[in-house]
Write a protein that holds these residues in place. Structure first.
Motif, PDB file in Angstrom:
ATOM      1  N   GLY A 123      -2.227 -15.389  10.334  1.00  0.00           N
ATOM      2  CA  GLY A 123      -3.555 -15.995  10.441  1.00  0.00           C
ATOM      3  C   GLY A 123      -4.587 -15.236   9.632  1.00  0.00           C
ATOM      4  O   GLY A 123      -5.434 -15.838   8.948  1.00  0.00           O
ATOM      5  N   LEU A 124      -4.513 -13.886   9.685  1.00  0.00           N
ATOM      6  CA  LEU A 124      -5.423 -13.075   8.874  1.00  0.00           C
ATOM      7  C   LEU A 124      -5.190 -13.313   7.385  1.00  0.00           C
ATOM      8  O   LEU A 124      -6.143 -13.420   6.601  1.00  0.00           O
ATOM      9  N   LEU A 153      -7.867  -8.908  -5.119  1.00  0.00           N
ATOM     10  CA  LEU A 153      -8.722  -9.082  -3.933  1.00  0.00           C
ATOM     11  C   LEU A 153      -7.901  -9.448  -2.704  1.00  0.00           C
ATOM     12  O   LEU A 153      -8.230  -9.041  -1.576  1.00  0.00           O
ATOM     13  N   LEU A 154      -6.848 -10.212  -2.953  1.00  0.00           N
ATOM     14  CA  LEU A 154      -5.985 -10.589  -1.832  1.00  0.00           C
ATOM     15  C   LEU A 154      -5.355  -9.349  -1.197  1.00  0.00           C
ATOM     16  O   LEU A 154      -5.340  -9.195   0.035  1.00  0.00           O
ATOM     17  N   VAL A 155      -4.864  -8.459  -2.063  1.00  0.00           N
ATOM     18  CA  VAL A 155      -4.234  -7.232  -1.557  1.00  0.00           C
ATOM     19  C   VAL A 155      -5.256  -6.350  -0.846  1.00  0.00           C
ATOM     20  O   VAL A 155      -5.010  -5.832   0.253  1.00  0.00           O
ATOM     21  N   GLN A 161      -8.055  -5.746   6.355  1.00  0.00           N
ATOM     22  CA  GLN A 161      -7.990  -6.486   7.621  1.00  0.00           C
ATOM     23  C   GLN A 161      -6.778  -6.079   8.448  1.00  0.00           C
ATOM     24  O   GLN A 161      -6.863  -5.974   9.678  1.00  0.00           O
ATOM     25  N   ALA A 162      -5.640  -5.841   7.787  1.00  0.00           N
ATOM     26  CA  ALA A 162      -4.450  -5.401   8.522  1.00  0.00           C
ATOM     27  C   ALA A 162      -4.667  -4.023   9.135  1.00  0.00           C
ATOM     28  O   ALA A 162      -4.225  -3.749  10.258  1.00  0.00           O
ATOM     29  N   PHE A 163      -5.352  -3.140   8.391  1.00  0.00           N
ATOM     30  CA  PHE A 163      -5.640  -1.811   8.918  1.00  0.00           C
ATOM     31  C   PHE A 163      -6.548  -1.895  10.148  1.00  0.00           C
ATOM     32  O   PHE A 163      -6.297  -1.268  11.172  1.00  0.00           O
TER      33      PHE A 163
END
Length: 414
Positions: A123-124, A153-155, A161-163
């Motif tokens: 979802g993120l 930018l995606l990375v 956000q994952a962090f």
């Protein structure tokens, strides 16, 4: 939960309720300002319809939150469906105008509360695609440079956000563990409180039983022995050959009666024996042994060894009661002609020895406590053990008896 925690929870709830509205409004205003980014009335109509659909979706979601109040902000199928529909609307709006990516960024706020488990990262990532597309100038991505920028930018966005999501999950895990620990502690406290109440009740019952035993032993050691002595003196009076002898033994009987009355009063109030009221244990024992010998006509000797110490009241009273009981037993059962009492002070303990040359007995054959009410050896042993001491008995038929009580030396000021 503290007042500060309650305040934080209230603000987070307000953020989740009004945040998507605010982000949608920011995107709509900026899109209206940058009107040249939308081509023709068709896109305007589509964008307006999608904005209306987004508002309806938000109204529906928050209107039904009372049904989820018992679960709080817990991931569910309904929450996942809401997230997916909102993301789809945001994606199309961002495709029409990049400024609607503000609305797509709402996915960063509540993915952890709407999407369960491993699907949360997906979802993120979906929300990152929309935001990264807007950051490179809008969707669709056309040139190679845009594609490279979009990939970078995606990375970066997804990594950030994952962090954040990982840190959030760890904090939630710690919060759950703290809550479980607090619950376990509360349960332990409740169990301890119940155990404490039970122990207090048991201690109260044990105290009552111990007090009953103490009073029974005190009555036996004072009133019973005193009455026995009085009876013995009155028997002599009844058989006295002359008035002088009768008066002498009658006087002894009265003295015994007064002494027993004083002991009874002090036993009820848990005070020291009369003999210890104005004297130390050696003096009290010497007087007790001398009076007993005079009363019974048995040769009685008292000896002190070691440096005499001023003992704690409980220790002194215990040893005096043991001597009184031993002498009473010797008078009733031993038929002795000689009794010796020795009080020894040996460093950290006190030893009391009572010996007689009476008829003796077989210790293994003696019932230490009889239903008739005698306390005897059992009472003396219980007294010694009550102050962490011990009592040993050595006897043999025809060879007398020796009692030895060993107790800790506890001084008067300790």
């Amino acid at each position: 939960m503290t007042a500060a925690d309650t305040q934080i929870e209230r603000r987070l709830e307000q953020l989740h309720v009004w945040g998507p509205y605010a982000l949608l409004g920011v995107g709509a205003v900026l899109s209206g300002v940058a009107a040249d980014l939308m081509d023709g009335p068709t896109e305007w109509y589509t964008a307006g319809s999608l904005v209306a659909a987004a508002i309806v979706l938000q109204l529906w979601w928050h209107a039904t939150r009372h049904r989820r109040a018992d679960r709080g902000r817990t991931p569910s199928r309904a929450g996942t469906a809401y997230y997916v529909v909102r993301w789809a609307i945001a994606f199309v709006l961002t495709w029409i105008n990049p400024f609607f990516a503000f609305y797509a960024a709402a996915g960063y706020m509540d993915a952890d509360e709407l999407i369960p488990g491993r699907w949360r990262r997906l979802g993120l990532f979906a929300s990152v695609i929309t935001v990264a597309g807007a950051q490179v100038g809008g969707l669709p991505v056309r040139s190679i440079a845009q594609w490279l920028g979009f990939a970078g930018l995606l990375v970066v966005n997804f990594g950030l956000q994952a962090f954040v999501a990982h840190i959030t999950e760890q904090e939630e895990q710690r919060s759950r563990e703290r809550a479980e620990t607090i619950e376990a502690l509360q349960q332990a406290l409740d169990e301890n409180a119940a155990l404490h109440t039970q122990l207090l009740l048991q201690a109260r019952e044990a105290g009552v039983a111990d007090e009953r035993r103490r009073l029974a032993a005190e009555i036996h050691d004072t009133l019973a022995q005193g009455l026995t002595g009085i009876i013995a003196q009155l028997q002599v009076v009844a058989n006295a050959p002359d008035d002088s002898t009768a008066r002498e033994h009658a006087s002894r009987a009265m003295d015994l009666a007064r002494h027993s009355l004083g002991e009874a009063r002090r036993s009820v109030h848990n005070l020291a024996p009369v003999a210890l009221e104005n004297a130390g244990l050696p003096e009290a024992l010497k007087k007790t042994v001398a009076e007993w010998g005079e009363r019974t006509g048995v040769r009685a000797e008292f000896t002190v060894t070691g440096r005499a110490e001023q003992l704690h009241e409980e220790v002194a009273a215990t040893l005096l009661r043991i001597v009184q009981e031993a002498l009473s037993n010797a008078a009733r059962h031993a038929a002795a002609t000689r009794v010796g009492v020795t009080l020894s002070f040996l460093g950290d303990e006190v030893i009391l020895d009572i010996r007689d040359d009476g008829v003796g007995f077989a210790p293994t054959a003696v019932r230490e406590h009889t239903p008739a009410g005698g306390f005897g050896l059992a009472g003396m042993r219980a007294r010694a053990e009550r102050i962490a001491g011990s009592l040993t008995v050595e006897s043999e038929p025809g060879h007398g008896t020796a009692l030895s009580a060993r107790v800790p030396l506890v001084r008067h000021d300790q």
